[in-house]
Design an enzyme around this catalytic site. Structure first.
Site, PDB file in Angstrom:
ATOM      1  N   LEU A 132       5.272   0.465   3.571  1.00 39.07           N
ATOM      2  CA  LEU A 132       4.421  -0.082   2.504  1.00 39.07           C
ATOM      3  C   LEU A 132       3.447  -1.134   3.026  1.00 39.07           C
ATOM      4  CD1 LEU A 132       7.204  -0.429  -0.222  1.00 39.07           C
ATOM      5  CD2 LEU A 132       5.484   1.380  -0.025  1.00 39.07           C
TER       6      LEU A 132
ATOM      7  N   ASP B  92      -2.817  -1.121  10.296  1.00 40.34           N
ATOM      8  CA  ASP B  92      -2.981  -1.059   8.835  1.00 40.34           C
ATOM      9  C   ASP B  92      -3.704  -2.287   8.278  1.00 40.34           C
ATOM     10  OD1 ASP B  92      -1.865   1.403   8.293  1.00 40.34           O
ATOM     11  OD2 ASP B  92       0.136   0.619   7.845  1.00 40.34           O
TER      12      ASP B  92
ATOM     13  N   SER C 102       1.479  -6.091   7.266  1.00 39.78           N
ATOM     14  CA  SER C 102       0.026  -5.975   7.465  1.00 39.78           C
ATOM     15  C   SER C 102      -0.718  -6.601   6.299  1.00 39.78           C
ATOM     16  CB  SER C 102      -0.386  -4.502   7.567  1.00 39.78           C
ATOM     17  OG  SER C 102       0.282  -3.878   8.627  1.00 39.78           O
TER      18      SER C 102
ATOM     19  N   LYS D 279       0.848  -1.217   0.000  1.00 40.35           N
ATOM     20  CA  LYS D 279       0.000   0.000   0.000  1.00 40.35           C
ATOM     21  C   LYS D 279       0.868   1.244   0.000  1.00 40.35           C
ATOM     22  CE  LYS D 279       0.686   1.899   4.099  1.00 40.35           C
ATOM     23  NZ  LYS D 279       1.275   2.842   4.703  1.00 40.35           N
TER      24      LYS D 279
ATOM     25  N   PRO E 180       9.528  -4.536   0.295  1.00 38.12           N
ATOM     26  CA  PRO E 180      10.570  -4.306   1.296  1.00 38.12           C
ATOM     27  C   PRO E 180       9.971  -4.257   2.707  1.00 38.12           C
ATOM     28  CG  PRO E 180      10.639  -2.611  -0.417  1.00 38.12           C
ATOM     29  CD  PRO E 180       9.458  -3.473  -0.715  1.00 38.12           C
ATOM     30  N   VAL E 181      10.782  -4.705   3.674  1.00 43.41           N
ATOM     31  CA  VAL E 181      10.324  -4.817   5.067  1.00 43.41           C
ATOM     32  C   VAL E 181      10.613  -3.506   5.807  1.00 43.41           C
ATOM     33  CG1 VAL E 181      10.753  -6.097   7.206  1.00 43.41           C
ATOM     34  CG2 VAL E 181      10.703  -7.303   5.017  1.00 43.41           C
TER      35      VAL E 181
ATOM     36  N   ALA F 249       9.239  -0.541   5.607  1.00 41.46           N
ATOM     37  CA  ALA F 249       9.474   0.396   4.517  1.00 41.46           C
ATOM     38  C   ALA F 249       8.358   1.422   4.354  1.00 41.46           C
ATOM     39  CB  ALA F 249       9.633  -0.380   3.206  1.00 41.46           C
TER      40      ALA F 249
HETATM   41  O1  C5P Z   1      -0.927  -0.930  15.292  1.00 40.86           O
HETATM   42  P1  C5P Z   1       0.522  -1.140  14.979  1.00 40.86           P
HETATM   43  O2  C5P Z   1       1.135  -2.220  15.821  1.00 40.86           O
HETATM   44  O3  C5P Z   1       0.789  -1.350  13.537  1.00 40.86           O
HETATM   45  O4  C5P Z   1       1.259   0.212  15.366  1.00 40.86           O
HETATM   46  C1  C5P Z   1       2.662   0.298  15.509  1.00 40.86           C
HETATM   47  C2  C5P Z   1       3.003   1.538  16.306  1.00 40.86           C
HETATM   48  O5  C5P Z   1       2.679   2.700  15.542  1.00 40.86           O
HETATM   49  C3  C5P Z   1       2.230   1.685  17.594  1.00 40.86           C
HETATM   50  O6  C5P Z   1       2.877   1.049  18.646  1.00 40.86           O
HETATM   51  C4  C5P Z   1       2.212   3.201  17.789  1.00 40.86           C
HETATM   52  O7  C5P Z   1       3.430   3.641  18.328  1.00 40.86           O
HETATM   53  C5  C5P Z   1       2.142   3.720  16.380  1.00 40.86           C
HETATM   54  N1  C5P Z   1       0.774   4.048  15.922  1.00 40.86           N
HETATM   55  C6  C5P Z   1       0.098   5.122  16.477  1.00 40.86           C
HETATM   56  N2  C5P Z   1      -1.164   5.440  16.023  1.00 40.86           N
HETATM   57  C7  C5P Z   1      -1.722   4.725  15.022  1.00 40.86           C
HETATM   58  C8  C5P Z   1      -1.047   3.636  14.437  1.00 40.86           C
HETATM   59  C9  C5P Z   1       0.205   3.321  14.912  1.00 40.86           C
HETATM   60  O8  C5P Z   1       0.606   5.800  17.366  1.00 40.86           O
HETATM   61  N3  C5P Z   1      -2.938   5.070  14.602  1.00 40.86           N
END
Ligand code: C5P
Length: 292
Positions: A101, A138, A105, A11, A96-97, A99
């Site tokens: 993208l 995501d 997720s 994405k 890519p990891v 990244a």
């Molecule tokens: O939900 P996910 O594990 O992908 O989020 C990774 C990190 O990104 C969270 O720990 C947080 O620090 C940050 N995040 C956030 N607000 C969001 C999405 C992600 O603060 N809406």
């Protein structure tokens, strides 16, 4: 059937705005998302064992339940009340990891869609997206795919008219980013500029590729350390010199992408950037939504 093969598209963020920090530590976001043809391939094998394992050529990726693909399977079984099964997920990673993208997720979303089909559960995209929320912010968008507005933590989704078809060049410079760290940075600054999300929605409604390209904007670019910001700008400049209609960083980066109406120009940009950055890819917008 004991084996399922499926794909997980990357994405892009056409816009990314951070509206503020929430009580739960997450942030309220407003983002226009778009899937592209660059994708991972997944093979799910019900192996009769007792655990979920993830295999890939990348030795640093976790192989246990902490991998988002495995976590998705565990969340699926929990949410549907089905007993867990032995499952080996083999990832052929092309995205890519770390990244920006949403590769991990998207792998997780592909697992949710695959299990829904495998069991014939007939869960709707919205129901699957709700299961994905527990896996990562995501993941709900990745379940739906296509062009969409994502709000809240990322889970409030509004499907949008498909972005006009175009070529996309993606280029990941070789520096790591920490998503939590960038969110902390953004808490400490007053953002000078915000994306014109409403204008982006109008451009999509009108099917205007140049309107979309002019409105690409990601607030995270403004909080990068200066050296990294310069690197991102250098890549954008090359994309624009080669004829991109617009260029922007995706997610928390560091991947930068450019949108091209002419494929030959995108090929030229890809060739030039590849001389400096091994992780450069040519892709297309992938307007059709994945089958759930
Ligand atoms: O939900 P996910 O594990 O992908 O989020 C990774 C990190 O990104 C969270 O720990 C947080 O620090 C940050 N995040 C956030 N607000 C969001 C999405 C992600 O603060 N809406």
């Amino acid at each position: 059937m004991n084996v399922i093969e499926t794909r997980a598209p990357a994405k892009l963020n056409l816009t990314l705005d951070v509206l503020g920090r929430r009580e739960d530590g997450y942030h309220d976001l407003r983002m226009v998302m778009q899937s592209v043809s660059l994708c991972d391939s997944l093979r799910l094998e019900f192996d009769g064992g007792e655990t979920v394992r993830v295999r890939s050529r990348l030795s640093f990726l976790p192989s246990d339940g902490t991998n988002l693909a495995a976590s998705a399977a565990l969340c699926y079984w929990r949410a549907t009340g089905r007993p867990p099964e032995g499952l080996t997920i083999t990832l052929d990673k092309r995205i890519p990891v770390c990244a920006g993208l949403a590769g991990g997720s998207s792998d997780a979303a592909a697992v949710l869609r695959a299990l829904n089909r495998h069991y014939g559960d007939g869960l709707s995209p919205e129901e699957l997206a709700a299961i994905g929320e527990a896996v990562g912010s995501d993941v709900p968008y990745c379940v739906l795919g296509g062009t969409a507005l994502a709000e809240g933590r990322g889970e409030r989704l509004t499907p949008l008219p498909a972005m006009p078809a175009c070529a996309v060049v993606l280029c990941k410079p070789p520096f790591p980013v920490s998503t939590p760290e960038l969110f902390r940075q953004i808490d400490g600054v007053k953002l000078r500029c915000r994306p014109d999300t409403r204008g982006m929605l109008e451009a999509l409604a009108q099917g205007s590729l140049s309107g979309v390209a002019q409105r690409l904007y990601n607030v995270f670019e403004d909080v990068l350390p200066p050296r990294r910001r310069e690197k991102i700008q250098e890549i954008k400049d090359i994309l624009l010199e080669c004829g991109a209609l617009g260029a922007c960083m995706s997610g928390t980066g560091p991947t930068v992408f450019g949108l091209f109406s002419q494929r030959a120009r995108a090929e030229e940009a890809c060739r030039r950037l590849k001389e400096q950055y091994a992780e450069t890819f040519l892709a297309d917008t992938a307007p059709e939504r994945p089958e759930v």
